[in-house]
Design a protein around this motif. Structure first.
Motif, short mmCIF file in Angstrom:
data_model
loop_
_atom_site.label_atom_id
_atom_site.label_comp_id
_atom_site.label_asym_id
_atom_site.label_seq_id
_atom_site.Cartn_x
_atom_site.Cartn_y
_atom_site.Cartn_z
N TRP A 294 47.14 33.87 37.93
CA TRP A 294 46.92 35.10 38.70
C TRP A 294 47.87 35.11 39.89
CZ3 TRP A 294 45.16 35.02 43.81
CH2 TRP A 294 44.63 33.79 44.28
N TRP A 295 48.36 36.30 40.22
CA TRP A 295 49.31 36.42 41.32
C TRP A 295 49.37 37.87 41.77
CZ3 TRP A 295 54.14 38.90 39.92
CH2 TRP A 295 54.30 39.10 38.55
N ASN A 296 50.20 38.11 42.77
CA ASN A 296 50.29 39.43 43.39
C ASN A 296 51.74 39.84 43.60
OD1 ASN A 296 50.66 40.78 46.33
ND2 ASN A 296 48.90 41.68 45.31
N TYR A 297 52.02 41.13 43.45
CA TYR A 297 53.35 41.63 43.81
C TYR A 297 53.21 43.04 44.37
CZ TYR A 297 53.58 44.73 39.70
OH TYR A 297 53.36 45.72 38.78
N TYR B 166 40.65 32.93 38.41
CA TYR B 166 40.67 32.39 37.05
C TYR B 166 39.53 32.92 36.20
CZ TYR B 166 44.54 29.37 38.15
OH TYR B 166 45.79 28.91 38.49
N VAL B 167 38.38 33.22 36.80
CA VAL B 167 37.33 33.89 36.03
C VAL B 167 37.81 35.27 35.60
CG1 VAL B 167 35.03 34.91 36.17
CG2 VAL B 167 35.43 32.62 37.06
N LYS B 168 38.53 35.95 36.49
CA LYS B 168 39.09 37.26 36.17
C LYS B 168 40.11 37.15 35.03
CE LYS B 168 39.49 41.62 37.95
NZ LYS B 168 38.39 42.54 38.31
N CYS B 169 40.96 36.13 35.08
CA CYS B 169 41.92 35.90 33.99
C CYS B 169 41.20 35.62 32.69
CB CYS B 169 42.82 34.71 34.32
SG CYS B 169 43.99 34.96 35.66
N ASN B 170 40.17 34.82 32.75
CA ASN B 170 39.47 34.40 31.54
C ASN B 170 38.74 35.54 30.88
OD1 ASN B 170 38.76 31.83 30.01
ND2 ASN B 170 36.72 32.67 30.37
N LYS C 7 37.22 43.81 33.12
CA LYS C 7 35.79 43.54 32.96
C LYS C 7 35.08 43.47 34.29
CE LYS C 7 32.61 40.39 30.58
NZ LYS C 7 32.10 41.38 29.66
N ASP C 8 33.90 44.04 34.36
CA ASP C 8 33.10 44.00 35.58
C ASP C 8 32.62 42.57 35.82
OD1 ASP C 8 31.47 44.47 37.71
OD2 ASP C 8 29.92 45.53 36.58
N LEU C 9 32.94 42.02 37.01
CA LEU C 9 32.61 40.62 37.28
C LEU C 9 31.30 40.44 38.02
CD1 LEU C 9 36.05 39.10 38.30
CD2 LEU C 9 34.92 39.08 36.10
N ASN C 10 30.60 41.53 38.32
CA ASN C 10 29.35 41.38 39.07
C ASN C 10 28.36 40.49 38.34
OD1 ASN C 10 30.21 43.04 41.14
ND2 ASN C 10 29.44 44.90 40.16
N SER C 11 28.25 40.67 37.03
CA SER C 11 27.37 39.81 36.24
C SER C 11 28.13 38.77 35.45
CB SER C 11 26.53 40.67 35.28
OG SER C 11 27.38 41.38 34.41
N ALA C 12 29.40 39.05 35.14
CA ALA C 12 30.18 38.13 34.29
C ALA C 12 30.43 36.79 34.98
CB ALA C 12 31.52 38.77 33.92
N ALA C 13 30.64 36.79 36.29
CA ALA C 13 30.93 35.54 37.00
C ALA C 13 29.74 34.58 36.90
CB ALA C 13 31.27 35.83 38.46
N THR C 14 28.54 35.10 37.11
CA THR C 14 27.35 34.25 37.02
C THR C 14 27.15 33.74 35.61
OG1 THR C 14 26.30 35.48 38.82
CG2 THR C 14 24.86 34.16 37.40
#
Length: 218
Positions: free
Chosen positions: A96-99, A169-173, A178-185
């Protein structure tokens, strides 16, 4: 801001090896070994583990808060850079990175590649990524209820740096859309359970799996 395609994403200036082509640079002599990247795996845990150890036992060696603060921040910074730029890319095939584009709009890029991921290294990567923020969260509670406010700042820095890599990395995975509000947990629970089951049930000599994940730009 979402991008319609990833073809317009510029290469990083320090990309000496294009992302996704690391497998072509592997040492053939390490094929079939337990760890494909032993030094990367070691430093993935060393810097973040050292920061925790120094924080816990710094009082045994020095009474200076400034000295302890500097050493912990140095190891946290080294850990953040290593995990973000090296271990995530080599151990699990994520980045993950930014530009900033020509219009001045900032884009966050979450990438995943098709790669031969070593399962042992993958397990260590995610365990280290997940467990260390848990330790720092406990330190936060101890510092807060112990009214140790000067240490609270240091713990908040540690949580911010560890959480940034965990979120990225959770976002990459899972994919950038994808909505991460529930996915991260769910991801944390799944990884902990999966690692525990794998340790007990994985047969010796099993080949590492191949992970295929989506790529996203935000």
């Amino acid at each position: 801001m979402a991008s319609a395609t990833v073809r317009n994403v510029p290469l990083l200036d320090d990309d000496t090896i294009p992302f996704g082509e690391e497998d072509d640079m592997r040492d053939p002599s390490r094929a079939g070994q337990k760890y494909t990247h032993p030094y990367v795996t070691f430093f993935h845990l060393f810097f973040r583990g050292a920061a925790i150890v120094i924080y816990m036992f710094c009082g045994w060696f020095s009474d200076s808060f400034i000295t302890s603060f500097v050493f912990v921040v140095l190891f946290l910074s080294a850990d953040f850079w290593t995990v973000k730029n090296i271990s995530g890319r080599l151990l699990v095939g994520l980045r993950w990175w930014n530009y900033v584009d020509d219009d001045g709009v900032s884009h966050w890029v979450f990438e995943s590649k098709n790669s031969r991921v070593n399962k042992n290294e993958q397990r260590i990567f995610w365990l280290g990524l997940i467990l260390c923020p848990v330790f720092w969260s406990l330190f936060f509670l101890f510092a807060l209820f112990g009214l140790k406010f000067k240490w609270l700042l240091l713990v908040m820095i540690a949580i911010a740096l560890n959480a940034a890599n965990l979120y990225g990395y959770v976002k990459c995975n899972y994919g950038a859309s994808k909505d991460l509000n529930s996915a991260a947990t769910d991801f944390v629970k799944t990884q902990l359970f999966k690692n525990a089951v794998d340790i007990m049930t994985r047969p010796s000599g099993a080949p590492p799996p191949t992970n295929v994940r989506p790529t996203g730009v935000v």
